[in-house]
Design a protein around this motif. Structure first.
Motif, PDB file in Angstrom:
ATOM      1  N   SER A  87       0.598  -1.170  -0.145  1.00 45.79           N
ATOM      2  CA  SER A  87      -0.068  -0.193   0.019  1.00 45.79           C
ATOM      3  C   SER A  87       0.597   1.201  -0.065  1.00 45.79           C
ATOM      4  O   SER A  87       0.475   2.344  -0.118  1.00 45.79           O
ATOM      5  CB  SER A  87      -0.986   0.081   1.400  1.00 45.79           C
ATOM      6  N   GLU A  88       2.238   1.010   0.154  1.00 45.19           N
ATOM      7  CA  GLU A  88       3.014   2.140   0.144  1.00 45.19           C
ATOM      8  C   GLU A  88       4.035   2.432  -1.071  1.00 45.19           C
ATOM      9  O   GLU A  88       4.860   1.603  -1.438  1.00 45.19           O
ATOM     10  CB  GLU A  88       4.223   1.970   1.287  1.00 45.19           C
ATOM     11  N   PRO A  89       3.287   3.463  -1.769  1.00 44.35           N
ATOM     12  CA  PRO A  89       4.383   3.566  -3.289  1.00 44.35           C
ATOM     13  C   PRO A  89       6.045   3.765  -2.907  1.00 44.35           C
ATOM     14  O   PRO A  89       6.543   3.541  -3.726  1.00 44.35           O
ATOM     15  CB  PRO A  89       3.639   5.062  -3.898  1.00 44.35           C
ATOM     16  N   PHE A  90       5.967   4.373  -1.789  1.00 35.03           N
ATOM     17  CA  PHE A  90       7.527   4.549  -1.542  1.00 35.03           C
ATOM     18  C   PHE A  90       8.305   3.098  -1.448  1.00 35.03           C
ATOM     19  O   PHE A  90       9.474   3.118  -1.884  1.00 35.03           O
ATOM     20  CB  PHE A  90       7.690   5.275   0.027  1.00 35.03           C
ATOM     21  N   TYR A  91       7.802   2.458  -1.057  1.00 42.76           N
ATOM     22  CA  TYR A  91       8.414   0.858  -0.975  1.00 42.76           C
ATOM     23  C   TYR A  91       8.539   0.309  -2.370  1.00 42.76           C
ATOM     24  O   TYR A  91       9.385  -0.444  -2.865  1.00 42.76           O
ATOM     25  CB  TYR A  91       7.811  -0.077  -0.041  1.00 42.76           C
ATOM     26  N   LEU A  92       7.375   0.376  -2.962  1.00 38.71           N
ATOM     27  CA  LEU A  92       7.239   0.174  -4.428  1.00 38.71           C
ATOM     28  C   LEU A  92       8.317   0.429  -5.471  1.00 38.71           C
ATOM     29  O   LEU A  92       8.858  -0.227  -6.226  1.00 38.71           O
ATOM     30  CB  LEU A  92       5.866   0.025  -5.026  1.00 38.71           C
ATOM     31  N   GLU A  93       8.555   1.884  -5.120  1.00 41.81           N
ATOM     32  CA  GLU A  93       9.670   2.482  -5.566  1.00 41.81           C
ATOM     33  C   GLU A  93      10.875   1.898  -5.629  1.00 41.81           C
ATOM     34  O   GLU A  93      11.694   1.462  -6.781  1.00 41.81           O
ATOM     35  CB  GLU A  93       9.764   3.806  -5.651  1.00 41.81           C
ATOM     36  N   GLN A  94      11.434   1.549  -4.390  1.00 38.69           N
ATOM     37  CA  GLN A  94      12.435   0.753  -4.262  1.00 38.69           C
ATOM     38  C   GLN A  94      12.472  -0.602  -4.821  1.00 38.69           C
ATOM     39  O   GLN A  94      13.246  -1.068  -5.072  1.00 38.69           O
ATOM     40  CB  GLN A  94      12.585   0.644  -2.600  1.00 38.69           C
ATOM     41  N   ALA A  95      11.295  -1.349  -4.576  1.00 43.96           N
ATOM     42  CA  ALA A  95      11.167  -2.685  -5.007  1.00 43.96           C
ATOM     43  C   ALA A  95      11.538  -2.869  -6.597  1.00 43.96           C
ATOM     44  O   ALA A  95      12.099  -3.784  -7.002  1.00 43.96           O
ATOM     45  CB  ALA A  95       9.767  -3.273  -4.749  1.00 43.96           C
ATOM     46  N   ARG A  96      10.934  -1.776  -7.255  1.00 44.99           N
ATOM     47  CA  ARG A  96      11.101  -1.897  -8.730  1.00 44.99           C
ATOM     48  C   ARG A  96      12.659  -1.616  -9.233  1.00 44.99           C
ATOM     49  O   ARG A  96      12.895  -2.097 -10.075  1.00 44.99           O
ATOM     50  CB  ARG A  96      10.155  -0.936  -9.513  1.00 44.99           C
ATOM     51  N   PHE A  97      13.245  -0.769  -8.346  1.00 43.67           N
ATOM     52  CA  PHE A  97      14.617  -0.585  -8.575  1.00 43.67           C
ATOM     53  C   PHE A  97      15.575  -1.750  -8.071  1.00 43.67           C
ATOM     54  O   PHE A  97      16.286  -2.008  -9.033  1.00 43.67           O
ATOM     55  CB  PHE A  97      15.012   0.833  -7.893  1.00 43.67           C
ATOM     56  N   ALA A  98      15.084  -2.437  -7.204  1.00 43.85           N
ATOM     57  CA  ALA A  98      15.872  -3.372  -7.051  1.00 43.85           C
ATOM     58  C   ALA A  98      15.670  -4.641  -7.817  1.00 43.85           C
ATOM     59  O   ALA A  98      16.695  -5.301  -8.105  1.00 43.85           O
ATOM     60  CB  ALA A  98      15.487  -4.086  -5.300  1.00 43.85           C
ATOM     61  N   ALA A  99      14.456  -4.725  -8.303  1.00 41.11           N
ATOM     62  CA  ALA A  99      14.165  -5.820  -9.550  1.00 41.11           C
ATOM     63  C   ALA A  99      15.037  -5.578 -10.490  1.00 41.11           C
ATOM     64  O   ALA A  99      15.680  -6.374 -11.226  1.00 41.11           O
ATOM     65  CB  ALA A  99      12.840  -5.821  -9.891  1.00 41.11           C
ATOM     66  N   GLU A 100      15.037  -4.239 -11.036  1.00 39.38           N
ATOM     67  CA  GLU A 100      16.075  -3.721 -12.212  1.00 39.38           C
ATOM     68  C   GLU A 100      17.451  -4.127 -11.813  1.00 39.38           C
ATOM     69  O   GLU A 100      18.040  -4.742 -12.944  1.00 39.38           O
ATOM     70  CB  GLU A 100      16.094  -2.232 -12.343  1.00 39.38           C
TER      71      GLU A 100
END
Length: 265
Positions: A87-100
């Motif tokens: 529910s937190e876009p802050f964490y999702l931005e981290q997750a997408r970068f980590a996946a990259e």
């Protein structure tokens, strides 16, 4: 896709901080000073042996994925479709970068656990780690998982407090039998009215008996407990009356009026 330099990764990690998951991204640790140590790696090492080493062809949903530590681990084991929601876009931005940086194709969506029905699909493995005690309605969340997304295995973890003894309640009890409720191993869900460990979203702290009882009631039968707070469960028949509820929302105008009154109060 052009690979980022070590310095570029380090700069991006700093810009996206602070991190709750300590990930190793091209030589850069994202949360090296975490108050729990190497978290959630330290937790993962306690129960990773309980999951298959080869997840080829399996689908995985990670609820409350944060910056995607478990999504990456599922991909390392060959899982096919991996979806993380938070529910937190802050964490999702981290997750997408980590996946990259890590080179995996997990999908990430901004979504509450209460909205999992919108995904429109079931998953072989559902990870529900470190979320339930942050919810105002934890049993509703489990009911929704059973109804909409869990197909086989649920991996559940919750902060637990109180006795580690476990009393399995009888099928029925006499109305005047009150002594059982005072037994240390009776299922208890401790309510936290204010804040706990500096976090006002820590609403609940079940004991071990309560965790297991809630899982069984929602239709998830624990079959392994590789770590004191981690339960692997099979989706089975749920308890009578365990269907989820879907409260109706008030019209937008009424909601606006109510919110104004709340702010004035």
């Amino acid at each position: 896709m052009t690979r980022l330099s070590h310095d570029a990764v380090a700069e991006r990690v700093e810009a996206l901080g602070p991190w709750f998951h300590n990930l190793y991204l091209d030589g850069v640790w994202t949360a090296p000073n975490h108050f729990l140590g190497d978290f959630p790696g330290i937790m993962w090492r306690r129960f990773r042996h309980a999951l298959p080493d080869d997840l080829a062809g399996r689908s995985v949903l990670d609820i409350g994925c944060n910056s995607g530590f478990y999504c990456a681990e599922m991909k390392r084991r060959g899982a096919g479709r991996v979806v993380g929601i938070d529910s937190e876009p802050f964490y999702l931005e981290q997750a997408r970068f980590a996946a990259e940086v890590l080179g995996h194709d997990s999908a990430f969506h901004e979504m509450s656990v209460y909205d999992v029905g919108a995904l429109g699909e079931r998953f072989d493995i559902v990870l529900f780690m470190g979320v339930a005690y942050h919810l105002r309605h934890p049993l509703l969340a489990l009911d929704l998982l059973w109804e909409h997304v869990a197909d086989d295995v649920l991996v559940f973890q919750s902060m637990q407090r109180g006795s580690t003894e476990v009393v399995t309640p009888p099928d029925d009890m006499d109305f005047f039998d009150t002594q059982a409720f005072d037994e240390p191993g009776w299922p208890k869900l401790h309510f936290i009215e204010k804040s706990y460990s500096g976090d006002p979203t820590n609403w609940w702290a079940p004991n071990s008996a309560c965790t297991q009882a809630m899982l069984r009631s929602a239709g998830f039968r624990p079959f392994a407990q590789p770590e004191k707070e981690v339960f692997l469960c099979r989706r089975v028949q749920r308890a009578e009356g365990a269907e989820p509820v879907y409260p109706a929302r008030a019209p937008a105008q009424a909601i606006s009026t109510r919110e104004k009154k709340g702010r004035a109060a």
